[in-house]
Design an enzyme around this catalytic site. Structure first.
Site, PDB file in Angstrom:
ATOM      1  CG  ASP A   1      12.733  21.055  -7.803  1.00 19.31           C
ATOM      2  OD1 ASP A   1      12.264  20.785  -6.679  1.00 19.31           O
ATOM      3  OD2 ASP A   1      13.021  22.206  -8.180  1.00 19.31           O
ATOM      4  CG  ASN A   2      13.448  17.796  -2.960  1.00 17.55           C
ATOM      5  OD1 ASN A   2      13.159  18.954  -3.276  1.00 17.55           O
ATOM      6  ND2 ASN A   2      14.050  17.487  -1.827  1.00 17.55           N
TER       7      ASN A   2
ATOM      8  CB  SER B   1      19.143  25.455  -1.637  1.00 17.06           C
ATOM      9  OG  SER B   1      19.168  25.819  -0.259  1.00 17.06           O
TER      10      SER B   1
ATOM     11  CE  LYS C   1      19.866  14.509   4.099  1.00 18.26           C
ATOM     12  NZ  LYS C   1      18.736  13.563   4.259  1.00 18.26           N
TER      13      LYS C   1
ATOM     14  CE  LYS D   1      37.066  12.697  -9.196  1.00 17.46           C
ATOM     15  NZ  LYS D   1      36.308  11.597  -8.585  1.00 17.46           N
TER      16      LYS D   1
ATOM     17  CE1 TYR E   1      19.844  29.284   1.097  1.00 18.79           C
ATOM     18  CE2 TYR E   1      20.421  31.543   1.668  1.00 18.79           C
ATOM     19  CZ  TYR E   1      20.063  30.597   0.717  1.00 18.79           C
ATOM     20  OH  TYR E   1      19.938  30.973  -0.595  1.00 18.79           O
TER      21      TYR E   1
END
Ligand code: UDP
Length: 319
Positions: free
Chosen positions: A35-36, A79, A95, A109, A149
């Protein structure tokens, strides 16, 4: 010795992410949170620090993202998610939905991990069919305020299906409808915390427009159960998770006033642009594929949430 299953939860310090941390730790998973903290808050996960199998990494997933060792599952929940937040953070919102999702799918992946991405009822925009079924393509204004959004989430779904079809990544897509519960931010601008905060402080309740627009509110524990079941299922097409009990915003404001016993008055403010007029999930797919439907009534869920907001406002837990 068998290794613990490991899950990465992006946005794990947010409202929904933190409840997912609780659930996956309780299920015996190792949980890594990224988390930022631009809208998330460490307070939501402070009770988890020091717990066996829990790690927090402050990281912006729009940049190269890596996790040491094995990784079994990814829940991509990073988000800004309330209208006020994504209006304030439009570029970050775009972003994280676009580049963030790309990084997360690349990581899935690389690790052979199954990834569930958090999409939203906003992909239906201001819907022209009601209730919303998953096969509805939506009515979104790409250049409106909500476009940052809505289009980010629509791109996210497209990118996810491309990784699934082209690279064979195991993907799951949930479309989340309005959800509420403890750890929502009082100041996130959404109707529910706004009304509860206003009622508890004896302030006027701000209904936007004439309040005839509808929403359908799902209690967070029900949502988490739906997410868990979808992740563990084989379903790769989008699934709506939400509570179909629909109510107008004006009636909802009255419900909050009655529940809190407040003498707050309702005042009317301008309706924000592109505010959907109706919203209610059709949950037939969730019922048939996941055997899921909500268990917590709005009356019960609101009581639990009110206890949380009281402790936030008065500073002591209220029972
Ligand atoms: N709303 C309101 N008063 C407020 C905040 C929101 O009347 O103080 C309305 C908003 O315009 C929308 C509905 O309540 O019609 C739900 O808004 P919210 O921000 O909770 O979520 P949305 O479903 O619009 O993303």
């Amino acid at each position: 010795m068998s290794k613990k299953q490991k899950v990465l939860i992006t946005g794990g310090a947010g409202f929904l992410g933190s409840h997912l941390c609780d659930r996956f730790l309780a299920e015996g998973f190792e949980v890594v949170v990224m988390d930022n903290l631009i809208t998330g808050n460490l307070k939501n996960i402070q009770h988890l620090f020091g717990k066996d199998g829990f790690t927090f990494v402050k990281h912006d997933v729009t940049n190269y993202t890596f996790v040491e060792g094995h990784l079994d599952y990814i829940l991509h929940f990073a988000s800004p998610a309330s209208p006020i937040d994504y209006l304030k953070l439009p570029i970050q919102t775009l972003k994280v939905g676009a580049m963030g999702t790309h990084k997360i799918l690349g990581l899935a992946k690389e690790k052979g991990a199954r990834v569930l991405i958090a999409s939203t009822s906003e992909v239906y925009g201001d819907p022209l069919i009601h209730p919303q079924t998953e096969d509805y393509w939506g009515n979104v204004n790409p250049i409106g305020y909500r476009g940052v959004y809505d289009e980010a989430k629509r791109f996210m779904e497209a990118m996810t299906m491309a990784y699934h079809r082209y690279h064979g990544v195991e993907t799951r897509i949930i479309r989340i409808f309005n959800t509420y519960g403890p750890r929502m931010r009082l100041d996130d601008g959404r109707a529910l915390p706004a009304f509860m905060g206003q009622a508890l402080r004896g302030e006027d309740i701000t209904v936007f427009g004439d309040g005839s627009q509808t929403r359908s509110f799902c209690y967070v524990d029900d949502l988490v159960e739906g997410i868990y079941r979808l992740l563990m299922s084989a379903e790769t097409m989008p699934v709506n998770i939400g509570n179909p009990a629909e109510i107008s915003i004006l009636d909802f404001a009255k419900e909050v006033i009655a529940l809190t016993g407040s003498d707050s008055k309702i005042i009317y403010k301008d309706l924000p642009k592109d505010d959907p007029k109706v919203r209610r999930p059709n949950i037939d797919r969730a019922k048939s594929i996941l055997n899921w439907e909500p268990q917590v009534s709005r009356t019960e869920g609101l009581k639990r949430t009110l206890a949380y907001f009281k402790s936030e406002i008065y500073g002591v837990p209220q029972v």
